[in-house]
Design a protein around this motif. Structure first.
Motif, PDB file in Angstrom:
ATOM      1  N   THR A 564       0.814  -1.232   0.000  1.00 28.66           N
ATOM      2  CA  THR A 564       0.000   0.000   0.000  1.00 28.66           C
ATOM      3  C   THR A 564       0.840   1.272   0.000  1.00 28.66           C
ATOM      4  OG1 THR A 564      -1.766  -1.068   1.227  1.00 28.66           O
ATOM      5  CG2 THR A 564      -1.742   1.312   1.273  1.00 28.66           C
ATOM      6  N   ALA A 565       1.897   1.290   0.799  1.00 30.65           N
ATOM      7  CA  ALA A 565       2.655   2.531   0.985  1.00 30.65           C
ATOM      8  C   ALA A 565       3.606   2.824  -0.180  1.00 30.65           C
ATOM      9  CB  ALA A 565       3.424   2.468   2.287  1.00 30.65           C
ATOM     10  N   THR A 566       3.667   1.927  -1.145  1.00 29.89           N
ATOM     11  CA  THR A 566       4.581   2.134  -2.273  1.00 29.89           C
ATOM     12  C   THR A 566       3.794   2.415  -3.544  1.00 29.89           C
ATOM     13  OG1 THR A 566       4.548  -0.188  -2.909  1.00 29.89           O
ATOM     14  CG2 THR A 566       6.198   0.467  -1.288  1.00 29.89           C
ATOM     15  N   ILE A 567       4.512   2.815  -4.585  1.00 26.83           N
ATOM     16  CA  ILE A 567       3.865   2.969  -5.890  1.00 26.83           C
ATOM     17  C   ILE A 567       4.546   2.007  -6.846  1.00 26.83           C
ATOM     18  CG2 ILE A 567       3.452   4.557  -7.807  1.00 26.83           C
ATOM     19  CD1 ILE A 567       3.391   6.800  -5.720  1.00 26.83           C
ATOM     20  N   VAL A 568       3.902   0.872  -7.071  1.00 30.08           N
ATOM     21  CA  VAL A 568       4.432  -0.132  -7.989  1.00 30.08           C
ATOM     22  C   VAL A 568       3.258  -0.685  -8.792  1.00 30.08           C
ATOM     23  CG1 VAL A 568       6.386  -0.827  -6.532  1.00 30.08           C
ATOM     24  CG2 VAL A 568       4.175  -1.931  -6.217  1.00 30.08           C
ATOM     25  N   SER A 569       3.538  -1.339  -9.903  1.00 27.57           N
ATOM     26  CA  SER A 569       2.440  -1.939 -10.669  1.00 27.57           C
ATOM     27  C   SER A 569       2.961  -3.140 -11.436  1.00 27.57           C
ATOM     28  CB  SER A 569       1.846  -0.915 -11.642  1.00 27.57           C
ATOM     29  OG  SER A 569       2.812  -0.576 -12.621  1.00 27.57           O
ATOM     30  N   ILE A 570       2.054  -4.000 -11.838  1.00 29.04           N
ATOM     31  CA  ILE A 570       2.452  -5.167 -12.643  1.00 29.04           C
ATOM     32  C   ILE A 570       1.377  -5.443 -13.672  1.00 29.04           C
ATOM     33  CG2 ILE A 570       1.437  -6.858 -11.052  1.00 29.04           C
ATOM     34  CD1 ILE A 570       4.746  -7.801 -12.324  1.00 29.04           C
ATOM     35  N   ASP A 571       1.827  -5.706 -14.881  1.00 22.48           N
ATOM     36  CA  ASP A 571       0.899  -5.956 -15.966  1.00 22.48           C
ATOM     37  C   ASP A 571       1.531  -7.034 -16.832  1.00 22.48           C
ATOM     38  OD1 ASP A 571      -1.327  -5.516 -17.466  1.00 22.48           O
ATOM     39  OD2 ASP A 571      -0.386  -3.996 -18.727  1.00 22.48           O
ATOM     40  N   PHE A 572       0.739  -8.008 -17.278  1.00 21.93           N
ATOM     41  CA  PHE A 572       1.287  -9.110 -18.073  1.00 21.93           C
ATOM     42  C   PHE A 572       0.632  -9.124 -19.446  1.00 21.93           C
ATOM     43  CE2 PHE A 572       0.984 -13.484 -19.662  1.00 21.93           C
ATOM     44  CZ  PHE A 572       2.312 -13.867 -19.650  1.00 21.93           C
ATOM     45  N   SER A 573       1.437  -9.341 -20.480  1.00 23.95           N
ATOM     46  CA  SER A 573       0.858  -9.456 -21.825  1.00 23.95           C
ATOM     47  C   SER A 573       1.665 -10.443 -22.656  1.00 23.95           C
ATOM     48  CB  SER A 573       0.827  -8.084 -22.512  1.00 23.95           C
ATOM     49  OG  SER A 573       2.140  -7.570 -22.582  1.00 23.95           O
ATOM     50  N   VAL A 574       1.070 -10.859 -23.749  1.00 25.35           N
ATOM     51  CA  VAL A 574       1.725 -11.818 -24.650  1.00 25.35           C
ATOM     52  C   VAL A 574       2.107 -11.083 -25.922  1.00 25.35           C
ATOM     53  CG1 VAL A 574       1.481 -13.988 -25.915  1.00 25.35           C
ATOM     54  CG2 VAL A 574       0.332 -13.688 -23.702  1.00 25.35           C
ATOM     55  N   GLY A 575       3.406 -10.981 -26.184  1.00 23.72           N
ATOM     56  CA  GLY A 575       3.871 -10.325 -27.409  1.00 23.72           C
ATOM     57  C   GLY A 575       4.170 -11.364 -28.484  1.00 23.72           C
ATOM     58  N   ASP A 576       4.581 -10.908 -29.668  1.00 25.93           N
ATOM     59  CA  ASP A 576       4.870 -11.855 -30.752  1.00 25.93           C
ATOM     60  C   ASP A 576       6.074 -12.730 -30.431  1.00 25.93           C
ATOM     61  OD1 ASP A 576       2.765 -11.034 -32.227  1.00 25.93           O
ATOM     62  OD2 ASP A 576       3.891  -9.611 -33.457  1.00 25.93           O
ATOM     63  N   SER A 577       7.092 -12.151 -29.786  1.00 29.97           N
ATOM     64  CA  SER A 577       8.309 -12.941 -29.577  1.00 29.97           C
ATOM     65  C   SER A 577       8.709 -13.062 -28.108  1.00 29.97           C
ATOM     66  CB  SER A 577       9.464 -12.327 -30.380  1.00 29.97           C
ATOM     67  OG  SER A 577       9.615 -10.972 -30.009  1.00 29.97           O
ATOM     68  N   SER A 578       7.853 -12.576 -27.204  1.00 35.66           N
ATOM     69  CA  SER A 578       8.155 -12.761 -25.781  1.00 35.66           C
ATOM     70  C   SER A 578       6.880 -12.576 -24.963  1.00 35.66           C
ATOM     71  CB  SER A 578       9.203 -11.735 -25.310  1.00 35.66           C
ATOM     72  OG  SER A 578       8.634 -10.435 -25.328  1.00 35.66           O
ATOM     73  N   PHE A 579       6.925 -13.124 -23.746  1.00 33.65           N
ATOM     74  CA  PHE A 579       5.904 -12.784 -22.760  1.00 33.65           C
ATOM     75  C   PHE A 579       6.460 -11.567 -22.023  1.00 33.65           C
ATOM     76  CE2 PHE A 579       5.593 -17.362 -23.429  1.00 33.65           C
ATOM     77  CZ  PHE A 579       4.266 -17.445 -23.834  1.00 33.65           C
TER      78      PHE A 579
END
Length: 620
Positions: A564-579
């Protein structure tokens, strides 16, 4: 820009008013360099239409680009295209209930381009030709826009607003208007609306970008000083008082629409000026609603959740009412469980209040957000500031700086206790209501009576105090021995440092000055689509479930709680040549951001309930 306020407007914005009553706001901003954004706002929209003009405020907005005293029909767009603007992206307008806004985003803010932009806004103010032939040619465009907008979601949103604001003028005045009026209205009716409502005392011109504010003010005064209203000011439309409503249950059947339930409370709109005291009252109510939002989100993330997602918020709707609304989207056959859950969670917080620890957590999260905004204030984008200024005029708000917003927040929340927030929640859930609405693709047996019965049955169930959830600590701070760098070097002309560690992981670092204190982190791993099986379709659509699943030691909700006290984020996606994992953080939280990514990479979990939730979001 409201009057009689004790709040300090952003000192970097230069505000002023011409003798004719037109207001302006000018701000120098150089992110990105060379660009300028213009917003010309008329505080008049569909609410100001007469009965036989419904849809003509929006029609008039379209006619603004169709010829005026000094610019022939079709010429305006060509002039701007020669300056590098694209229609739709850089040149546009929108019409709402209470405003019409024209915008120009000038990619090259040289003196000639800016002068051209201001000249076109001045033409729009009082010089539009409103030619009968051009008007007839545009009817089809407006009608096709109406057909495009007429989605199940739009119909439902309109019906929901109409049920909340029963008896209000807004319920009769959707900006898209009436097809028969658009098809048949004579051009004279648009000319009447234009003369009556486009007047300097209802206009605000906003110019933000790579400019000299003093020179800009001089040019604005020269161009707009001679604008005069022709007709006397029309009488202000009577917004009509709210119909007093006790407990009610409505059903909105929207074929092809999604299933959702909502419970709302409305009270009178407070038209008093924007002041410290008024903002603090809103903040205290919002903090209580944020605790409830957190509780509902936690329920949504569990296995066999009664709803796919739930949201809660309060807003002032069209100067007509203050609305507090809880809504949940559910699977079509689960609306009863969804309604029961939001009813009981609402009554639980109303009866037992919020815990001090829960409240402190929301204050911490909100503070982090405001700190990030204040730290990044110098690198806000020109278009973003221009839109925010236009929005502040619409809401009759003082345009405060991000630093001032943070300072006000600290003063307002200093020593705030749960007891005060709980009093605010009592007020939030009072007034007209509860107004229950079920939106569904097909009516349940018994119609609105069935909705009322489910709500009444849920009401009869006593609620108990929430179980105090234990605090969670972030466990992923150590990942073994640090790796050794086996090769590395700098690429001078690109300003990059590139290294390879002994385990094969490569790292690229590039410092930039684009955003103060902001760090973007991207991790590419695996082969993406190339590595997926060729003989069957892969469920790439479910990739959101990776972030929503959390990690082995904790689920997504607990990660949010621990960090909560930090500012971080995570997002996952599938690209053509990498995750790909993407994260955005601030310099001081970079270590935590990297820990978060390392945890998702080295200790992943895949929770079926996260997959199910993504699946339901898509299906609905």
């Amino acid at each position: 820009m409201s009057h009689k306020s004790d709040l300090q407007a952003d000192p970097d914005v230069h505000f002023g008013t011409l003798a004719n009553g037109m207001r302006f706001a000018i701000m120098r901003n150089v992110t990105p360099p060379g660009q300028v954004s213009v917003r010309f706002r008329i505080s008049s929209g569909s609410l100001q239409e007469n009965d036989d003009q419904q849809g003509l405020a929006h029609f008039l907005e379209h006619m603004a680009f169709k010829g005026s005293t000094n610019v022939a029909e079709g010429e305006m767009i060509r002039i701007l295209q020669r300056k590098g603007l694209a229609f739709g992206r850089d040149i546009n307008g929108h019409t709402y209930y209470d405003e019409t806004v024209y915008f120009l985003n000038l990619p090259q803010g040289d003196a000639d381009t800016i002068s051209t932009g201001l000249m076109l806004m001045r033409e729009t103010a009082s010089e539009l030709t409103l030619d009968a032939g051009a008007f007839d040619r545009e009817r089809g465009v407006i009608l096709s826009e109406e057909r495009l907008r007429d989605t199940p979601q739009y119909r439902a949103a309109l019906e929901i607003m109409n049920s909340l604001l029963a008896g209000k003028r807004a319920t009769m005045r959707a900006p898209i208007g009436k097809a028969d009026i658009i098809s048949n209205a004579p051009v004279a009716l648009v000319r009447d609306y234009y003369r009556a409502n486009y007047r300097p005392d209802r206009a605000t011109l906003i110019v933000v970008g790579d400019i000299d504010p003093a020179a800009m003010e001089t040019e604005i005064r020269q161009r707009f000083g001679d604008w005069k209203a022709v007709d006397p000011a029309p009488t202000k439309p009577d917004l009509v008082t709210l119909v007093t409503k006790g407990k009610s249950a409505d059903l909105i059947v929207v074929p092809g629409g999604m299933t959702s339930v909502q419970v709302a409370w409305t009270r009178l709109y407070d038209a008093a000026p924007d002041t410290f005291a008024k903002r603090r009252i809103k903040l205290i109510e919002d903090l209580g609603l944020m605790v409830l939002q957190r509780r509902l989100s936690t329920i949504a993330s569990k296995a066999d959740a009664p709803f796919i997602s739930a949201g809660i918020g309060s807003q002032d709707l069209l100067d007509s009412a203050h609305v507090v609304l809880i809504a949940a989207n559910s699977e079509p056959d689960k609306w009863q469980a969804a309604l029961t859950t939001i009813d009981q969670e609402q009554r639980r917080i109303q009866e037992f209040g919020v815990g001090q620890a829960e409240l402190d957590r929301e204050i911490l999260g909100y503070r982090s957000f405001l700190q990030a905004a204040a730290a990044g204030a110098a690198t806000r984008t020109t278009t973003g500031i221009a839109s925010a200024l236009a929005g502040s005029v619409d809401d009759n708000q003082v345009f405060t700086s991000p630093a001032e917003d943070l300072s006000l927040f600290e003063t307002m929340t200093n020593g705030v206790r749960a007891v005060e927030v709980n009093q605010a929640l009592q007020r939030a859930f009072s007034g007209n209501g509860p107004q229950v609405v079920l939106q569904t693709a097909q009516s349940p047996e018994g119609g609105a009576d069935a909705v009322r019965q489910v709500y009444d049955a849920s009401n009869a169930v006593a609620v108990s105090a929430p179980s105090g959830a234990a605090d969670v600590a972030w466990p992923y701070t150590h990942f073994g021995e640090p790796g050794a760098v086996v090769e590395g070097g700098t690429v001078e002309d690109l300003g990059l440092t590139m290294v390879r560690f002994s385990n094969g992981v490569r790292l690229t670092v590039k410092p930039t000055k684009l955003r103060a204190n902001e760090v973007l982190v991207r991790e590419d791993i695996g082969r993406g689509r190339l590595g997926l099986p060729k003989d069957r379709s892969a469920p790439i659509w479910a990739s959101r479930a990776v972030a929503w699943s959390g990690v082995k030691a904790m689920d997504y909700q607990d990660i949010q709680k621990a960090l909560t006290a930090t500012i971080v984020s995570i997002d996952f996606s599938v690209g053509d040549s990498s995750f790909r994992f993407n994260g955005r953080t601030r310099t001081e939280y970079l270590a935590t951001q990297l820990q978060l990514m390392a945890a998702y990479t080295s200790d992943p979990a895949y929770r079926p309930e996260a997959f199910k939730r993504v699946q339901q979001v898509y299906l609905s």
